[in-house]
Design a protein around this motif. Structure first.
Motif, PDB file in Angstrom:
ATOM      1  N   SER A 307      66.701  44.464 -12.963  1.00 33.63           N
ATOM      2  CA  SER A 307      67.988  43.812 -12.709  1.00 33.63           C
ATOM      3  C   SER A 307      68.358  42.873 -13.850  1.00 33.63           C
ATOM      4  O   SER A 307      69.540  42.679 -14.148  1.00 33.63           O
ATOM      5  CB  SER A 307      67.966  43.063 -11.374  1.00 33.63           C
ATOM      6  N   THR A 325      76.504  37.967  -9.565  1.00 33.08           N
ATOM      7  CA  THR A 325      75.202  38.433  -9.091  1.00 33.08           C
ATOM      8  C   THR A 325      74.920  37.822  -7.726  1.00 33.08           C
ATOM      9  O   THR A 325      75.346  36.708  -7.418  1.00 33.08           O
ATOM     10  CB  THR A 325      74.078  38.049 -10.062  1.00 33.08           C
ATOM     11  N   THR A 407      70.338  48.989  -9.989  1.00 31.97           N
ATOM     12  CA  THR A 407      69.406  48.481 -11.004  1.00 31.97           C
ATOM     13  C   THR A 407      68.114  49.282 -11.084  1.00 31.97           C
ATOM     14  O   THR A 407      67.175  48.863 -11.752  1.00 31.97           O
ATOM     15  CB  THR A 407      69.081  47.003 -10.714  1.00 31.97           C
TER      16      THR A 407
END
Length: 562
Positions: A307, A325, A407
């Motif tokens: 990530s 995020t 991710t």
């Protein structure tokens, strides 16, 4: 001759918009007193247009935009000759009914002058679904008497000593020998993988030597779905030495003058593979977002290396103000991971929000207890955490109109170490074609001085390490149970990735791998995981292809199979 090269980034199917880009290049070429303007393969359509080629109204529109280019050249009183890539109908009732064509356009009209002879039908390519191969060599004599040899992309890929695959069919380069061209032109739409820049140069140099003339290789640039075209167009002299090198991963316009007669060769070291890989991924995210109508992106930030890399790529592609995020700690998330994720967000200057999932885990557990005769356990409980996070991410992305970036990496996708409707949720798998070992290597490079120029180009101006040593050196873990490590479920990534490369990219059999020295039990285990995960890969979001064999449209294994 003054030669104009337009390394264009088209939007697939946007014939009007792509024509505007070509006309803008015409204006630059006219201002630079160029005699000839080159544009890439299928430049009117963008590559690959796929089933858009089956729509009659678009083919009719193509006629209109070609006429438009003629009118614009006439309004400029221009004697410029333009070569554009088009899909030209064949006048019979057989299918497929098109040629992949180079069209010559001038103020007085347009006409097809070359048809692609070698039609790739492997990996991501399926040109024989739409096109019929051209027949015979293609030369064009300009008004100044110069003879041009014309080829399209795969027509140059005819050297069995250099390339991995050689299509059956003619040798378009050899067919031009008797024409004695003054210049060989190859208009291309060649997608990126790490071996391509060097290989294209070698193939072009061989062609220049065979024909004893210079060669222009003009490539498309930009991301179109999973494919990323890296540009990197060039011009070589008759000995194969480089006279002009255009940039990678950006649109570019260049005018080259064949005078003076002696053009000094350029010293062109090969591009740094890590730099070019990073730029390619950034271009892929930027174009996928913009061409699909997204201005902002969202991802889950865990404190892990995958990530972290996606966050860096997304920030470079869209800018820190466009990235959000979500940190979604569970009771098993370590304090170190939470701190690492927060520190990374601060270094990148991106927004981060924290949504703990402990209460949701409890609620799901108690709700499922009657149906399961107890609360979820084992892998079910672990997957439930991932699905809670996936649901939260999709909700935020929906509400805020963001592109959700997944991710997961290629190693995980290969062996099924990922959760359907959980961490696989999203609109684009940014690093889905990067093995875990490549993820570590790219992050190490990003945190080294070698990446300083590249980081500066994308506004990643934080001084010192970007990803951070804490993230780069921690043992990989999904943190779905206490003290969990990836190594509890998977072989060491170095060993796993070596096996996966041979199984996926070279299609080696288990027997061959055992004969090569791999442990039989390890080979059987990895083969089994790879086969059983096919149903997950079939439901994964599109990924950015950067290897010779990705889990995308070029990977066509059945799900229900032995």
């Amino acid at each position: 001759m003054r030669l104009a090269l337009a390394q264009l980034n088209p939007l697939v199917g946007d014939l009007s918009g792509n024509t505007r880009s070509i006309l803008k290049a015409c204006e630059h070429a006219e201002a630079g007193k160029a005699d000839l303007l080159l544009t890439p393969e299928l430049s009117l359509w963008g590559y690959p247009p796929r089933d858009l080629l089956l729509q009659p109204e678009r083919l009719h529109q193509q006629q209109s935009v070609l006429d438009q280019i003629c009118r614009e050249l006439d309004s400029l009183h221009s004697d410029l000759t333009v070569l554009v890539g088009a899909a030209i109908a064949i006048e019979d009732d057989r299918q497929p009914g098109l040629h992949n064509t180079i069209v010559q356009v001038t103020r007085s009209g347009w006409q097809p002058v070359a048809h692609k002879q070698l039609l790739p039908n492997y990996d991501v390519f399926d040109e024989r679904r739409y096109f019929r191969p051209g027949d015979g060599s293609s030369s064009l004599v300009l008004s100044n008497g110069l003879r041009l040899g014309l080829t399209i992309c795969e027509d140059l890929w005819v050297d069995t000593e250099l390339q991995r695959e050689r299509l059956s069919g003619p040798d378009p380069v050899a067919a031009l020998i008797d024409d004695v061209p003054d210049l060989l032109i190859n208009l291309a739409a060649s997608p990126f993988d790490a071996s391509k820049p060097s290989l294209r140069r070698q193939l072009a140099a061989r062609a220049a030597l065979r024909l004893n003339c210079p060669i222009v290789y003009l490539n498309q640039v930009g991301g179109n779905d999973e494919l990323i075209f890296d540009g990197g167009s060039f011009l070589l002299d008759h000995k194969g030495d480089c006279l002009l090198q255009m940039p990678y991963c950006q649109e570019w316009f260049e005018i080259w003058d064949s005078k003076p007669s002696h053009q000094p060769a350029l010293s062109m070291p090969p591009p740094d593979t890590r730099d070019l890989l990073f730029r390619t991924l950034v271009l892929g995210v930027r174009d996928y977002s913009s061409k699909c109508g997204f201005q902002k992106a969202l991802l889950g930030l865990s404190g892990g290396i995958d990530s972290a890399l996606v966050a860096v790529i997304a920030t470079a592609a869209l800018g820190p103000d466009a990235i959000t995020t979500l940190l979604m700690p569970s009771p098993w998330s370590s304090n170190g991971s939470i701190e690492d994720a927060t520190s990374l967000a601060n270094r990148l200057g991106i927004a981060s929000q924290t949504v703990p999932i402990a209460s949701l885990m409890q609620s799901f557990g108690s709700s499922l207890a009657p149906a399961l005769d107890g609360e979820p356990q084992g892998v079910t409980a672990e997957n439930l955490q991932s699905r809670i996070r996936g649901t939260l991410l999709m909700a935020v992305a929906n509400q805020q109109g963001q592109l959700l970036l997944t991710t997961g990496n290629k190693s995980e996708l290969a062996v099924g170490y990922c959760t359907l409707y959980g961490d696989m949720n999203g609109g684009l798998a940014v690093i889905g074609d990067l093995y875990k070992t490549t993820v570590f290597a790219l992050c190490d490079w990003l945190d080294s001085d070698d990446s300083s120029c590249c980081r500066a180009d994308f506004g990643l101006l934080h001084q010192g390490e970007l990803v951070g040593e804490a993230i780069r050196t921690k043992p990989p873990s999904a943190e779905l149970r206490p003290d969990q490590k990836d190594s509890d479920s998977l072989p060491d990534y170095g060993e796993l990735d070596a096996l996966l490369r041979l199984l996926i990219e070279e299609r080696r059999t288990g027997e061959a791998l055992v004969a090569a020295g791999f442990a039989p039990e390890l080979v059987e285990r990895v083969e089994t995981m790879l086969r059983r995960a096919e149903f997950k890969r079939r439901q994964s979001p599109p990924l950015l292809k950067v290897s010779p064999q990705a889990f995308g449209t070029g990977w066509r294994l059945p799900i229900a199979a032995a």
